[in-house]
Design an enzyme around this catalytic site. Structure first.
Site, PDB file in Angstrom:
ATOM      1  N   HIS A 244     -23.686 -88.113  15.176  1.00  0.00           N
ATOM      2  CA  HIS A 244     -23.157 -87.592  13.906  1.00  0.00           C
ATOM      3  C   HIS A 244     -23.091 -88.668  12.827  1.00  0.00           C
ATOM      4  O   HIS A 244     -23.685 -88.509  11.761  1.00  0.00           O
ATOM      5  CB  HIS A 244     -21.768 -86.981  14.098  1.00  0.00           C
ATOM      6  CG  HIS A 244     -21.156 -86.471  12.831  1.00  0.00           C
ATOM      7  ND1 HIS A 244     -21.243 -85.158  12.439  1.00  0.00           N
ATOM      8  CD2 HIS A 244     -20.479 -87.107  11.839  1.00  0.00           C
ATOM      9  CE1 HIS A 244     -20.649 -85.012  11.262  1.00  0.00           C
ATOM     10  NE2 HIS A 244     -20.169 -86.184  10.879  1.00  0.00           N
ATOM     11  N   GLU A 382      -6.275 -72.505  -6.536  1.00  0.00           N
ATOM     12  CA  GLU A 382      -6.421 -73.590  -7.505  1.00  0.00           C
ATOM     13  C   GLU A 382      -7.572 -74.537  -7.154  1.00  0.00           C
ATOM     14  O   GLU A 382      -8.344 -74.943  -8.029  1.00  0.00           O
ATOM     15  CB  GLU A 382      -5.116 -74.406  -7.612  1.00  0.00           C
ATOM     16  CG  GLU A 382      -3.935 -73.650  -8.192  1.00  0.00           C
ATOM     17  CD  GLU A 382      -3.116 -72.954  -7.124  1.00  0.00           C
ATOM     18  OE1 GLU A 382      -2.039 -72.427  -7.461  1.00  0.00           O
ATOM     19  OE2 GLU A 382      -3.551 -72.943  -5.962  1.00  0.00           O
ATOM     20  N   HIS A 444       8.594 -77.275  -8.805  1.00  0.00           N
ATOM     21  CA  HIS A 444       7.633 -76.908  -9.840  1.00  0.00           C
ATOM     22  C   HIS A 444       7.621 -77.885 -11.019  1.00  0.00           C
ATOM     23  O   HIS A 444       6.822 -77.719 -11.939  1.00  0.00           O
ATOM     24  CB  HIS A 444       7.938 -75.495 -10.354  1.00  0.00           C
ATOM     25  CG  HIS A 444       7.468 -74.411  -9.439  1.00  0.00           C
ATOM     26  ND1 HIS A 444       7.795 -74.384  -8.111  1.00  0.00           N
ATOM     27  CD2 HIS A 444       6.682 -73.325  -9.661  1.00  0.00           C
ATOM     28  CE1 HIS A 444       7.248 -73.322  -7.543  1.00  0.00           C
ATOM     29  NE2 HIS A 444       6.561 -72.671  -8.454  1.00  0.00           N
TER      30      HIS A 444
END
Length: 633
Positions: A244, A382, A444
């Site tokens: 990988h 978002e 907030h």
């Protein structure tokens, strides 16, 4: 070539290019519409490598098909300074590298943005001119990232039938088998989003071709699950995590050459094979050229910002006739009403249109099957919103803007950072920008977010102080073709600080004087946003006590930092005491005030209460700040 480049660089990811080489070959040879001679051809199919760690697959394809952007020497300098072949794909205009990827899942959201743009333009200019697909190659890791869920869900909702996801389903991650962390039923997952889903053997050319043919006619976005072996062809590392993220090693590469009967030196491509690959590019170029010649005159660059300055000048004059306190989010809405008919402006919000004031009467909603609108309801997504806006901006000449609360910029930051890196014109409307939002409380109320955003290179962070500045900041954001912009806006109403008409965009220099209370001043007060009117009140109060000051509005620090040393000294060097006032963390401001200055702000989490009480709680009021300035003087 891919394993040779990784080996020479002594770092990189050989497994994915080896595993997906068969799928990529069929795609580029038989399906992808592209033009190596004009990589920016508007109607090309977009190929996005969301699994960006496999970048050598993309660079190899670009070189083999004749793109001038990638030479064999570039490939030999994979992961070296100034090589276009960076460790992860980095967007370069007109190169064939459509977007910057590497943070997993970002490419999926970009691809959704590309697909949305294609649908919008197709509706605007017609299917004969715009009609193409977006292909995104994604791995297990991309699908683990949360942004993939958000973006795939919206793509399914919008029925983006022009979007094809090629899933490198190799069941291996860096830590080992994906079963260590994931047991998702991918088919059920995609179908629950409203996608079609096909399973194939990713090393069987007939199955690959059949699946891609079916994908062309899908009525929904479609995922093609390509069951592949990571490190395909490697006897000891194929199908294992060891292929990988590390070079295979010289001994293993010799075994790969033997197994694949590849009797050539590193980076050597036999003439016959190289000629065949170049013919793939030539055929694609010839096909594209016919379309370009036929429709070049029909496709116009429809950006129209020329009238903007006159519109803004008139709007500023009109507003000054009726001055009143106003939340800058409302001021932003006024501006959007002013420019809402700009054909290439695509708005949106993450389920907060009414709070962000991002949607006006001039907007029409983009809906499933109807892309005649100019506004996207992103839902509570978002991160995907910002990743999708990156794709919209990269696609052509559309200018996306999207809204949410400033506190949720933390959900958006990885995509914002990539937008800045790619120099894309994207506008982020972040409202509720401080403790001024009040009762919703500390969860907030942004504290450190402005500083975090300001630290991102090539990102203009605007925090306008009133309606006039909001108009000016919007204008600057629209005119900044190579720089994304944040416009941080208040929830609460604030008093205007610009009360005189000016034909100049004062905000363009980043910081400027709005008030001087006397000829001989002893203090300079810097402020942004809602605190600028507070700073003015403090200046007037100090003047009543014989202490004179000048008030500087600083709507954009980055623009101020770009000014001449003379101008910066004029703003900051006139007084020994420099004070900053902003309802956010204060350390950022010391670069302007020095450690001998005063910094008024908040270095703790906020409070849940009416906003005026919160301001008083943190000492952001005239009485406290005047007292501290007097003590300092």
């Amino acid at each position: 070539m891919s394993i040779d480049a990784v080996q020479k660089a002594n770092s990189g990811h050989p497994g994915m290019p080896m595993g997906m080489a068969d799928v990529a070959t069929v795609l580029f040879k038989d399906f992808l519409n592209f033009n190596p001679n004009n990589p920016s051809w508007i109607n090309r199919d977009r190929f996005v490598l969301s699994a960006g760690h496999g970048s050598m697959l993309l660079y190899s394809l670009l070189y083999l098909t004749g793109f001038k952007s990638v030479s064999l020497n570039d490939i030999k300098n994979f992961r070296q300074l100034d090589s276009i072949c960076a460790g992860h794909p980095e967007y370069h205009p007109n190169s064939g590298i459509e977007t910057t990827t590497g943070p997993l899942g970002q490419g999926i959201s970009n691809a959704v943005g590309f697909a949305i743009s294609e649908e919008i333009l197709k509706k605007q200019v017609g299917k004969k001119i715009i009609d193409h697909k977006t292909y995104v190659l994604a791995g297990d890791g991309c699908l683990m990232e949360g942004i993939s869920h958000e973006a795939l869900s919206l793509a399914g909702h919008l029925k983006l039938k022009n979007l094809i996801l090629l899933f490198d389903n190799n069941s291996i991650s860096i830590d080992g088998p994906t079963s260590l962390a994931v047991s998702d039923d991918y088919e059920k997952r995609f179908k629950s989003y409203g996608w079609d889903y096909i399973k194939i053997n990713g090393h069987n050319y007939k199955e690959i071709s059949k699946a891609l043919k079916k994908a062309q006619k899908s009525k929904k976005p479609i995922a093609v699950s390509c069951k592949t072996t990571i490190g395909f062809g490697s006897p000891n590392k194929g199908g294992k995590a060891s292929s990988h993220g590390s070079p295979l090693g010289e001994d293993e590469i010799k075994l790969v050459r033997k197994r694949l009967k590849w009797n050539y030196e590193p980076f050597e491509i036999p003439d016959a094979l190289l000629k065949e690959w170049k013919m793939v590019g030539k055929n694609a170029s010839d096909k594209a050229k016919k379309h370009e010649l036929k429709y070049k005159k029909n496709f116009s660059n429809f950006e129209d910002l020329n009238k903007l300055k006159n519109l803004i000048s008139k709007a500023k004059k009109d507003y000054l006739k009726n001055l009143k306190p106003l939340a800058t989010r409302k001021s932003s809405e006024m501006f959007l009403n002013l420019i809402g008919k700009l054909q290439n402006l695509i708005g949106g919000s993450a389920d907060l249109a009414g709070s962000n004031n991002t949607k006006t009467k001039a907007h029409k909603i983009i809906k499933p099957g109807d892309f005649s609108g100019n506004y996207i309801h992103y839902g509570v997504r978002e991160h995907a919103m910002c990743g999708i806006m990156n794709g919209i901006a990269l696609h052509s000449n559309l200018i996306p803007y999207g809204g949410t609360f400033l506190i949720f910029s933390d959900y958006c930051k990885p995509s914002i950072r990539l937008a800045a890196m790619m120099k894309q014109r994207i506008i982020y409307i972040f409202t509720h920008d401080s403790i001024g939002l009040g009762e919703d409380g500390p969860t907030h109320q942004p504290i450190e977010q402005l500083t975090s955003l300001r630290s991102i290179p090539n990102l203009n962070v605007f925090r306008p102080s009133d309606t006039i500045e909001t108009f000016e900041c919007w204008q600057l954001a629209l005119e900044s073709k190579n720089t994304p912009s944040v416009i941080a806006l208040t929830r609460q109403g604030i008093n205007p600080v610009r009360i005189k008409d000016s034909s100049k965009n004062e905000s363009s220099v980043g910081a400027y004087e709005i008030l001087r209370t006397g000829d001989k001043i002893s203090v300079t007060i810097l402020a942004t946003g809602s605190e600028t009117s507070l700073a003015s009140d403090i200046g007037h109060k100090l003047a009543t006590d014989g202490i004179y000051s000048k008030i500087i509005s600083m709507p954009c620090h980055k623009l101020f930092d770009q000014q001449s040393e003379g101008y910066k000294n004029k703003i900051l060097g006139e007084t020994s005491l420099v004070v900053s006032i902003e309802a956010s963390e204060t350390d950022f401001w010391k670069k302007y005030t020095g450690f001998d200055g005063l910094n008024f702000g908040i270095n703790d989490f906020g409070k849940s209460a009416p906003y005026k009480k919160i301001y008083n709680h943190f000492g952001l009021n005239v009485e406290n700040i005047v007292k501290k300035i007097k003590e300092k003087l």
